[in-house]
Scaffold this motif. Structure first.
Motif, PDB file in Angstrom:
ATOM      1  N   ALA A 173       0.707  -1.360  -0.026  1.00 58.36           N
ATOM      2  CA  ALA A 173       0.052  -0.063  -0.150  1.00 58.36           C
ATOM      3  C   ALA A 173       0.936   1.261   0.088  1.00 58.36           C
ATOM      4  CB  ALA A 173      -0.778  -0.047   1.374  1.00 58.36           C
ATOM      5  N   ALA A 174       0.474   2.165  -0.812  1.00 54.85           N
ATOM      6  CA  ALA A 174       1.165   3.310  -0.866  1.00 54.85           C
ATOM      7  C   ALA A 174       1.321   3.993   0.389  1.00 54.85           C
ATOM      8  CB  ALA A 174       0.593   4.444  -1.889  1.00 54.85           C
ATOM      9  N   SER A 175       2.459   4.435   0.763  1.00 52.26           N
ATOM     10  CA  SER A 175       2.837   4.799   2.219  1.00 52.26           C
ATOM     11  C   SER A 175       3.790   5.937   2.169  1.00 52.26           C
ATOM     12  CB  SER A 175       3.106   3.817   3.196  1.00 52.26           C
ATOM     13  OG  SER A 175       3.490   4.195   4.273  1.00 52.26           O
ATOM     14  N   VAL A 176       3.378   7.257   2.728  1.00 52.70           N
ATOM     15  CA  VAL A 176       4.427   8.148   2.781  1.00 52.70           C
ATOM     16  C   VAL A 176       4.142   8.743   4.259  1.00 52.70           C
ATOM     17  CG1 VAL A 176       5.613  10.312   2.280  1.00 52.70           C
ATOM     18  CG2 VAL A 176       4.919   8.563   0.482  1.00 52.70           C
ATOM     19  N   VAL A 177       5.123   8.656   5.245  1.00 57.02           N
ATOM     20  CA  VAL A 177       4.682   9.442   6.494  1.00 57.02           C
ATOM     21  C   VAL A 177       5.886  10.442   6.625  1.00 57.02           C
ATOM     22  CG1 VAL A 177       4.457   9.111   8.784  1.00 57.02           C
ATOM     23  CG2 VAL A 177       4.351   7.200   7.297  1.00 57.02           C
ATOM     24  N   ALA A 178       5.308  11.767   6.271  1.00 56.03           N
ATOM     25  CA  ALA A 178       6.375  12.984   6.695  1.00 56.03           C
ATOM     26  C   ALA A 178       5.975  13.253   8.087  1.00 56.03           C
ATOM     27  CB  ALA A 178       6.366  14.055   5.668  1.00 56.03           C
ATOM     28  N   VAL A 179       6.663  12.836   9.165  1.00 58.62           N
ATOM     29  CA  VAL A 179       6.070  12.818  10.394  1.00 58.62           C
ATOM     30  C   VAL A 179       7.401  13.583  11.132  1.00 58.62           C
ATOM     31  CG1 VAL A 179       5.514  11.501  12.446  1.00 58.62           C
ATOM     32  CG2 VAL A 179       5.486  10.588  10.277  1.00 58.62           C
ATOM     33  N   SER A 180       7.070  14.814  11.602  1.00 60.83           N
ATOM     34  CA  SER A 180       7.762  15.481  12.612  1.00 60.83           C
ATOM     35  C   SER A 180       7.715  14.885  13.965  1.00 60.83           C
ATOM     36  CB  SER A 180       7.375  17.059  12.613  1.00 60.83           C
ATOM     37  OG  SER A 180       7.606  17.778  11.548  1.00 60.83           O
ATOM     38  N   VAL A 181       8.209  13.470  14.113  1.00 62.50           N
ATOM     39  CA  VAL A 181       8.046  13.031  15.286  1.00 62.50           C
ATOM     40  C   VAL A 181       8.693  13.357  16.359  1.00 62.50           C
ATOM     41  CG1 VAL A 181       7.820  10.731  14.073  1.00 62.50           C
ATOM     42  CG2 VAL A 181       9.745  11.310  14.752  1.00 62.50           C
ATOM     43  N   LEU A 182       8.461  13.040  17.607  1.00 55.85           N
ATOM     44  CA  LEU A 182       8.910  13.544  18.577  1.00 55.85           C
ATOM     45  C   LEU A 182       8.776  14.838  19.059  1.00 55.85           C
ATOM     46  CD1 LEU A 182      12.162  11.383  19.059  1.00 55.85           C
ATOM     47  CD2 LEU A 182      10.084  11.049  20.520  1.00 55.85           C
ATOM     48  N   ALA A 183       7.734  15.631  18.397  1.00 49.96           N
ATOM     49  CA  ALA A 183       7.399  16.964  18.632  1.00 49.96           C
ATOM     50  C   ALA A 183       7.308  17.245  20.180  1.00 49.96           C
ATOM     51  CB  ALA A 183       6.405  17.397  17.861  1.00 49.96           C
ATOM     52  N   ALA A 199       7.251  14.737  -4.266  1.00 49.74           N
ATOM     53  CA  ALA A 199       8.421  14.000  -4.944  1.00 49.74           C
ATOM     54  C   ALA A 199       8.275  12.529  -4.167  1.00 49.74           C
ATOM     55  CB  ALA A 199       9.545  14.715  -4.772  1.00 49.74           C
ATOM     56  N   LEU A 200       8.265  12.703  -3.027  1.00 49.76           N
ATOM     57  CA  LEU A 200       8.268  11.426  -2.153  1.00 49.76           C
ATOM     58  C   LEU A 200       6.994  10.307  -2.493  1.00 49.76           C
ATOM     59  CD1 LEU A 200      10.187  10.586  -0.119  1.00 49.76           C
ATOM     60  CD2 LEU A 200       9.076  11.211   1.687  1.00 49.76           C
ATOM     61  N   ASP A 201       5.866  10.921  -2.803  1.00 49.62           N
ATOM     62  CA  ASP A 201       4.739  10.253  -2.985  1.00 49.62           C
ATOM     63  C   ASP A 201       5.078   9.238  -4.483  1.00 49.62           C
ATOM     64  OD1 ASP A 201       3.037  10.684  -1.122  1.00 49.62           O
ATOM     65  OD2 ASP A 201       2.017  12.212  -2.078  1.00 49.62           O
ATOM     66  N   GLN A 202       5.719  10.231  -5.440  1.00 48.01           N
ATOM     67  CA  GLN A 202       6.098   9.735  -6.639  1.00 48.01           C
ATOM     68  C   GLN A 202       6.969   8.581  -6.390  1.00 48.01           C
ATOM     69  OE1 GLN A 202       7.784  13.323  -9.192  1.00 48.01           O
ATOM     70  NE2 GLN A 202       6.500  12.512 -10.730  1.00 48.01           N
ATOM     71  N   PHE A 203       8.105   8.758  -5.863  1.00 45.12           N
ATOM     72  CA  PHE A 203       8.997   7.860  -5.472  1.00 45.12           C
ATOM     73  C   PHE A 203       8.362   6.564  -4.944  1.00 45.12           C
ATOM     74  CE2 PHE A 203      12.251   6.024  -2.362  1.00 45.12           C
ATOM     75  CZ  PHE A 203      13.383   5.684  -3.542  1.00 45.12           C
ATOM     76  N   TYR A 204       7.775   6.693  -3.937  1.00 44.05           N
ATOM     77  CA  TYR A 204       7.196   5.449  -3.233  1.00 44.05           C
ATOM     78  C   TYR A 204       6.140   4.595  -3.837  1.00 44.05           C
ATOM     79  CZ  TYR A 204      10.215   5.821   0.867  1.00 44.05           C
ATOM     80  OH  TYR A 204      11.171   5.788   1.711  1.00 44.05           O
ATOM     81  N   ASN A 205       5.379   5.470  -4.827  1.00 49.60           N
ATOM     82  CA  ASN A 205       4.310   4.844  -5.594  1.00 49.60           C
ATOM     83  C   ASN A 205       4.646   4.367  -6.965  1.00 49.60           C
ATOM     84  OD1 ASN A 205       2.446   5.814  -3.651  1.00 49.60           O
ATOM     85  ND2 ASN A 205       1.472   7.784  -4.764  1.00 49.60           N
ATOM     86  N   LEU A 206       5.999   4.520  -7.087  1.00 48.33           N
ATOM     87  CA  LEU A 206       6.677   3.721  -8.195  1.00 48.33           C
ATOM     88  C   LEU A 206       6.362   4.649  -9.661  1.00 48.33           C
ATOM     89  CD1 LEU A 206       6.197   0.056  -7.165  1.00 48.33           C
ATOM     90  CD2 LEU A 206       7.918   1.605  -6.510  1.00 48.33           C
ATOM     91  N   ASP A 207       6.227   5.825  -9.592  1.00 44.66           N
ATOM     92  CA  ASP A 207       5.893   6.545 -10.825  1.00 44.66           C
ATOM     93  C   ASP A 207       7.160   6.777 -11.669  1.00 44.66           C
ATOM     94  OD1 ASP A 207       5.241   8.347 -12.624  1.00 44.66           O
ATOM     95  OD2 ASP A 207       4.659   9.980 -11.206  1.00 44.66           O
ATOM     96  N   PRO A 208       7.355   6.256 -12.824  1.00 44.07           N
ATOM     97  CA  PRO A 208       8.333   6.466 -13.624  1.00 44.07           C
ATOM     98  C   PRO A 208       8.892   7.935 -13.993  1.00 44.07           C
ATOM     99  CG  PRO A 208       6.775   4.727 -14.712  1.00 44.07           C
ATOM    100  CD  PRO A 208       6.113   5.526 -13.491  1.00 44.07           C
ATOM    101  N   GLU A 209       8.015   8.749 -13.600  1.00 48.63           N
ATOM    102  CA  GLU A 209       8.454  10.143 -14.202  1.00 48.63           C
ATOM    103  C   GLU A 209       9.358  10.662 -12.963  1.00 48.63           C
ATOM    104  OE1 GLU A 209       7.868  11.829 -16.956  1.00 48.63           O
ATOM    105  OE2 GLU A 209       6.794   9.904 -17.660  1.00 48.63           O
ATOM    106  N   PHE A 210       9.149  10.196 -11.802  1.00 43.78           N
ATOM    107  CA  PHE A 210      10.170  10.404 -10.775  1.00 43.78           C
ATOM    108  C   PHE A 210      11.535  10.400 -11.367  1.00 43.78           C
ATOM    109  CE2 PHE A 210      13.330   9.397  -7.673  1.00 43.78           C
ATOM    110  CZ  PHE A 210      13.016  10.585  -6.938  1.00 43.78           C
ATOM    111  N   TRP A 211      11.847   9.441 -12.118  1.00 47.63           N
ATOM    112  CA  TRP A 211      13.148   9.434 -12.700  1.00 47.63           C
ATOM    113  C   TRP A 211      13.632  10.341 -13.883  1.00 47.63           C
ATOM    114  CZ3 TRP A 211      15.739   7.076  -8.987  1.00 47.63           C
ATOM    115  CH2 TRP A 211      15.112   6.054  -8.263  1.00 47.63           C
ATOM    116  N   LYS A 212      12.795  11.089 -14.128  1.00 45.50           N
ATOM    117  CA  LYS A 212      13.108  12.204 -15.186  1.00 45.50           C
ATOM    118  C   LYS A 212      12.846  13.757 -14.520  1.00 45.50           C
ATOM    119  CE  LYS A 212      12.883   9.430 -18.592  1.00 45.50           C
ATOM    120  NZ  LYS A 212      14.125   9.350 -19.831  1.00 45.50           N
TER     121      LYS A 212
END
Length: 472
Positions: free
Chosen positions: A11-21, A245-258
């Motif tokens: 499952a597409a997963s991206v967590v941009a977490v400011s953890v430990l705030a 950009a992180l969504d592109q990367f983890y969702n395996l979007d080919p356009e990330f590599w361009k």
């Protein structure tokens, strides 16, 4: 070696977490830390002669990796004391998937599972894909000291697809320990020489001359396991291109590599490979312990690793006075915060568990102050709970504690997981991305050639996903 790798998940997963705030701060730790009263059943069971369940026996299966099994035996003993009449059976193994897979297939899974390690994770992926995990949302919504238990979990963790894989806000995977990853350095060297820590990549490369003056290269990494470079790459992607950009990367979007993000991020790897004295000689042929020992012996200024580093290398040789120091990942622009990659271990209850009610009670028990402190003592782990670092400070190395406090002081953390490839696919996104970096680092491949290769791979993955979806 990292017990959590590699990121070949569901499952597409991206967590941009400011953890430990505010985690562990004087203002938050008292009110936000877990406590025994966070689980009313746990405290009342002892005084009332024990809470009764229809089934008093619980079967628990856990991964025996870097955290060991002592914690699980200990917490089981404590639970059985606080819940008289219960019996917990612990099965632990580095290859836990091999032991539980037949039971899952037969419809008789363990009641509770902690699964980690790259060889074991496909079993969790399968349970998620088959929607065969118990919904745990009610546990985290239960009141605890006047607030829901979910308020005691680090910000963003339960909302991420690591815990809520279907994006519907329901929790199916409960958080356990978490690691913080980034660049490490010899703190004594930097302090004694008055060397300023780099906050940008320009400042990082400017230390090349300083490294040479001190008889070492600028950088090394675990060459035979280039996946460790993820600890620099993922934060750098977010630093340059943000969530999109992180969504592109983890969702395996080919356009990330361009994209410009790819060119900029992989550009610092190319610079490490080509700049004089930047990459320690022989790095690509070294395994994780060899590279880490070389770093500790003063052969390189920086190395990527995580919070397990000091404990893993506690018996390894090092230069005189060596002290572990954590930097995080530099930014591409002055003024932007340093970043770090995090990874959260996960706990599950199969939907077909024979004793889900006792499994839920056991899960809640792990988040009590007793559970969190015992985990720090026996596993040397930090649970993804507010205030956990301060609760376990006496049990973990000072450098490990300082890493978590560094996050408190402004390092932004980021995490993510790849979507699943098609069933039976020959592709493994993590391997496909990180293994070819060796060819980049030994100058057998250019960044442009690398990008073209990954564009082709991700294009094929997307075709497979569409075909697989059509078949389903």
């Amino acid at each position: 070696m990292k017990q959590r790798k590699w990121l070949t998940t569901v499952a597409a997963s991206v967590v941009a977490v400011s953890v430990l705030a505010g985690c562990g701060s004087n203002n938050d730790s008292k009110g936000a830390s877990p406590s025994a009263s966070a689980n009313p059943s746990a405290s009342s069971s002892a005084s009332e002669g024990g809470k009764q369940f229809e089934n008093m026996e619980l079967n628990v299966a856990v991964f025996q990796g870097g955290y060991g099994r002592e914690y699980w035996d200990s917490i089981a003993d404590e639970f059985m004391k606080d819940y008289p009449g219960t019996k917990i059976n612990i099965t632990a193994s580095p290859k836990i998937a091999e032991l539980v897979r037949p039971k899952i297939v037969a419809g008789n899974p363990p009641d509770f599972m902690y699964v980690a390690g790259s060889d074991n994770m496909p079993i969790i992926d399968g349970l998620i894909k088959d929607k065969a995990l118990l919904d745990l949302t009610d546990i985290f919504n239960e009141a605890s000291e006047g607030a829901p238990l979910k308020d005691k979990i680090l910000p963003g963790v339960l909302e991420s697809r690591s815990s809520s894989p279907y994006g519907d806000g329901k929790v199916y995977l409960a958080p356990y320990n978490f690691d913080v990853m980034g660049l490490w350095y010899n703190k004594k060297l930097f302090d004694d020489k008055g060397i300023a820590l780099p906050t940008t990549w320009d400042e990082f490369f400017a230390l090349g001359a300083t490294a040479k003056d001190n008889g070492r290269s600028l950088f090394t990494y675990q060459g035979l396991y280039p996946g460790y470079l993820e600890e620099m790459i993922v934060p750098a992607i977010f630093n340059v291109g943000g969530q999109e950009a992180l969504d592109q990367f983890y969702n395996l979007d080919p356009e990330f590599w361009k994209s410009e993000t790819f060119t900029k991020v992989w550009g610092f790897l190319d610079k490490i490979a080509n700049e004089d004295n930047a990459l320690m000689k022989g790095t690509i042929a070294l395994n994780h312990t060899q590279a880490q020992t070389a770093f500790m012996q003063g052969k390189a200024m920086f190395i990527p690793n995580g919070t397990w580093f000091e404990d893993e290398m506690k018996d390894s040789p090092r230069e005189e006075g060596f002290q572990f120091g954590f930097l995080g990942v530099p930014s591409f622009e002055t003024g932007k915060p340093m970043m770090a990659l995090t990874d959260v271990q996960r706990l599950v209850i199969p939907a077909k568990a024979k004793n889900p009610e006792l499994a839920k009670e056991f899960l809640k028990y792990l988040y009590t102050e007793k559970g969190v402190k015992l985990n720090g003592e026996k596993a040397k782990g930090i649970m993804a709970v507010k205030g956990a670092p301060d609760l376990v400070k006496e049990f973990i190395p000072e450098s490990t504690y300082n890493v978590y406090k560094a996050v408190d002081n402004g390092i932004v953390t980021v995490n993510g997981k790849f979507i699943s490839v098609a069933k039976g696919s020959k592709y493994n996104p993590s391997d496909d991305i990180y293994k070819p970096i060796s060819s980049l680092m030994n100058k057998q491949m250019t960044v442009a050639e690398y990008g073209d290769k990954l564009y082709g791979i991700f294009t094929n993955i997307q075709k497979e996903l569409k075909e697989n979806g059509a078949q389903e």
